[in-house]
Design an enzyme around this catalytic site. Structure first.
Site, short mmCIF file in Angstrom:
data_model
loop_
_atom_site.label_atom_id
_atom_site.label_comp_id
_atom_site.label_asym_id
_atom_site.label_seq_id
_atom_site.Cartn_x
_atom_site.Cartn_y
_atom_site.Cartn_z
N ASN A 85 -37.20 -14.81 -25.19
CA ASN A 85 -37.28 -15.62 -26.41
C ASN A 85 -38.48 -15.21 -27.25
OD1 ASN A 85 -35.09 -16.93 -25.35
ND2 ASN A 85 -36.28 -18.65 -24.55
N ASP A 102 -39.52 -17.40 -29.55
CA ASP A 102 -40.20 -18.64 -29.92
C ASP A 102 -41.44 -18.79 -29.03
OD1 ASP A 102 -37.57 -20.21 -28.14
OD2 ASP A 102 -39.65 -20.23 -27.45
N HIS A 152 -39.27 -9.38 -25.60
CA HIS A 152 -38.57 -9.07 -26.85
C HIS A 152 -39.44 -9.37 -28.07
CE1 HIS A 152 -34.28 -9.35 -24.94
NE2 HIS A 152 -34.98 -8.34 -24.49
N CYS A 179 -51.72 -4.78 -44.54
CA CYS A 179 -52.29 -4.88 -43.20
C CYS A 179 -53.77 -5.20 -43.32
CB CYS A 179 -52.10 -3.57 -42.44
SG CYS A 179 -52.98 -3.55 -40.85
N GLY A 211 -30.99 -19.99 -18.63
CA GLY A 211 -30.50 -20.01 -20.01
C GLY A 211 -30.34 -18.65 -20.65
N ASN A 267 -27.64 -22.28 -15.68
CA ASN A 267 -26.90 -22.10 -16.92
C ASN A 267 -25.90 -23.25 -17.05
OD1 ASN A 267 -25.14 -20.84 -19.03
ND2 ASN A 267 -26.47 -19.09 -18.64
N ALA A 320 -30.53 -27.14 -18.76
CA ALA A 320 -31.79 -26.81 -18.05
C ALA A 320 -32.80 -27.94 -18.14
CB ALA A 320 -32.38 -25.53 -18.63
N1 APR Z 1 -29.28 -25.15 -20.45
C1 APR Z 1 -29.03 -23.99 -19.77
N2 APR Z 1 -28.38 -22.93 -20.30
C2 APR Z 1 -27.98 -23.05 -21.58
C3 APR Z 1 -28.19 -24.21 -22.36
C4 APR Z 1 -28.88 -25.29 -21.73
N3 APR Z 1 -29.13 -26.43 -22.38
N4 APR Z 1 -27.65 -24.02 -23.59
C5 APR Z 1 -27.12 -22.77 -23.58
N5 APR Z 1 -27.30 -22.20 -22.38
C6 APR Z 1 -26.92 -20.85 -21.96
C7 APR Z 1 -25.59 -20.36 -22.50
O1 APR Z 1 -24.53 -20.74 -21.61
C8 APR Z 1 -25.80 -18.84 -22.50
O2 APR Z 1 -25.40 -18.28 -21.24
O3 APR Z 1 -27.88 -19.97 -22.50
C9 APR Z 1 -27.30 -18.68 -22.68
C10 APR Z 1 -27.70 -18.13 -24.03
O4 APR Z 1 -27.16 -16.84 -24.13
P1 APR Z 1 -27.45 -15.96 -25.45
O5 APR Z 1 -27.15 -16.77 -26.67
O6 APR Z 1 -26.75 -14.66 -25.24
O7 APR Z 1 -29.04 -15.75 -25.45
P2 APR Z 1 -29.87 -14.76 -24.52
O8 APR Z 1 -29.22 -14.58 -23.19
O9 APR Z 1 -31.27 -15.25 -24.54
O10 APR Z 1 -29.80 -13.38 -25.34
C11 APR Z 1 -30.54 -12.30 -24.81
O11 APR Z 1 -29.97 -10.98 -26.75
O12 APR Z 1 -29.65 -10.65 -29.00
C12 APR Z 1 -30.55 -10.52 -27.98
O13 APR Z 1 -32.85 -10.43 -28.30
C13 APR Z 1 -31.79 -11.33 -28.21
O14 APR Z 1 -33.27 -12.21 -26.53
C14 APR Z 1 -31.92 -12.19 -26.96
C15 APR Z 1 -31.04 -11.46 -25.95
#
Ligand code: APR
Length: 235
Positions: A92, A94, A109, A136, A176, A202, A220
């Protein structure tokens, strides 16, 4: 629950979902409203830097307002009350792990509140917008600032440290993340290869499902505090 000494917690957008932040691949996700190839590749930045800056400037406004949720706070509790080396490896951008008081955080990232100067390489904290005119403060060259976000095709950050953490960990928690973006999606295999116990938190099984010893399904913000309670009770 056995005693663990070196814990790696990998987080993805799902841990921030209960803070009101969009994930990437859900039906209302970031990548449904913007194409990755338009805002998250180095080619996009070279082709149209103003558009990429605008995307991250808008995203920053959302992320800086967000507050950590019970999942982030559970990690702080674990780091305070469980005697182990506990690292947070986050995909993340954030800063909710920081806002929650987590320690040992590795943003592989990048971070939304940072920019990097492509001329002198210095990284700086940015709280306002940056654009193609931004100067800069270190080398005083304008127009060479890039959000300190790792674009697809770029190398991840902190990987030397993360490789070492994965080789030493005896507990690996993935929270997540959809497990579709590499190399982060391969971390569970490295941990498993080093005999770590692996848990996936998840809402649903992910494409990485097979590599995890245990699966804890649900939000989570509910599942992680309960898991941390159990770990501390049985430490
Ligand atoms: N609790 C637990 N899991 C959750 C919740 C929750 N409240 N809400 C959503 N999820 C899960 C979803 O089921 C999904 O599997 O979080 C996951 C989010 O997946 P993505 O949207 O693909 O995000 P992420 O896995 O962080 O992406 C990885 O992809 O595009 C790039 O750089 C970007 O860091 C990012 C990377």
């Amino acid at each position: 629950m056995s005693t663990y000494k070196n814990i790696v917690i990998l987080t993805g957008a799902g841990i921030s979902a209960e803070s009101g932040l969009a994930t990437f691949r859900a039906s209302n996700g970031l990548w449904n409203n913007h194409k990755v190839e338009d805002v998250a590749t180095i080619e996009a930045f070279e082709r149209n830097p103003a558009y990429v800056h605008e995307f991250y400037n808008e995203l920053k406004k959302e992320l800086v307002k967000a507050k950590p949720n019970k999942a982030h706070l559970a990690i702080t509790r674990l780091q305070k009350e469980y005697d182990a080396n506990i690292s947070v490896v986050t995909q993340n951008v954030d800063t909710l792990h920081e806002k929650a008081g987590n320690q040992n955080i590795y943003h592989i990232h990048g971070q939304i509140n940072q920019a990097v100067c492509l001329n002198c390489g210095r990284i700086l904290e940015t709280f306002g917008d940056i654009d193609t005119e931004t100067v800069c403060p270190h080398c005083h060259i304008a127009g060479m600032m890039k959000p300190n976000i790792v674009f697809f095709g770029e190398n991840l950050l902190c990987m030397d440290k993360v490789d070492r953490l994965l080789s030493e960990c005896d507990l690996f928690l993935s929270i997540g993340t959809s497990g579709v973006v590499f190399p982060a999606a391969s971390f569970v295999q490295i941990a498993k290869y080093n005999n770590a116990k692996t848990y996936e938190f998840n809402l649903e099984p992910t494409s990485n499902n097979y590599f995890f010893d245990h699966h804890i399904y649900g939000p989570a913000g509910t599942t992680l505090p309960a898991f941390v309670d159990e770990m501390i009770k049985n430490k």
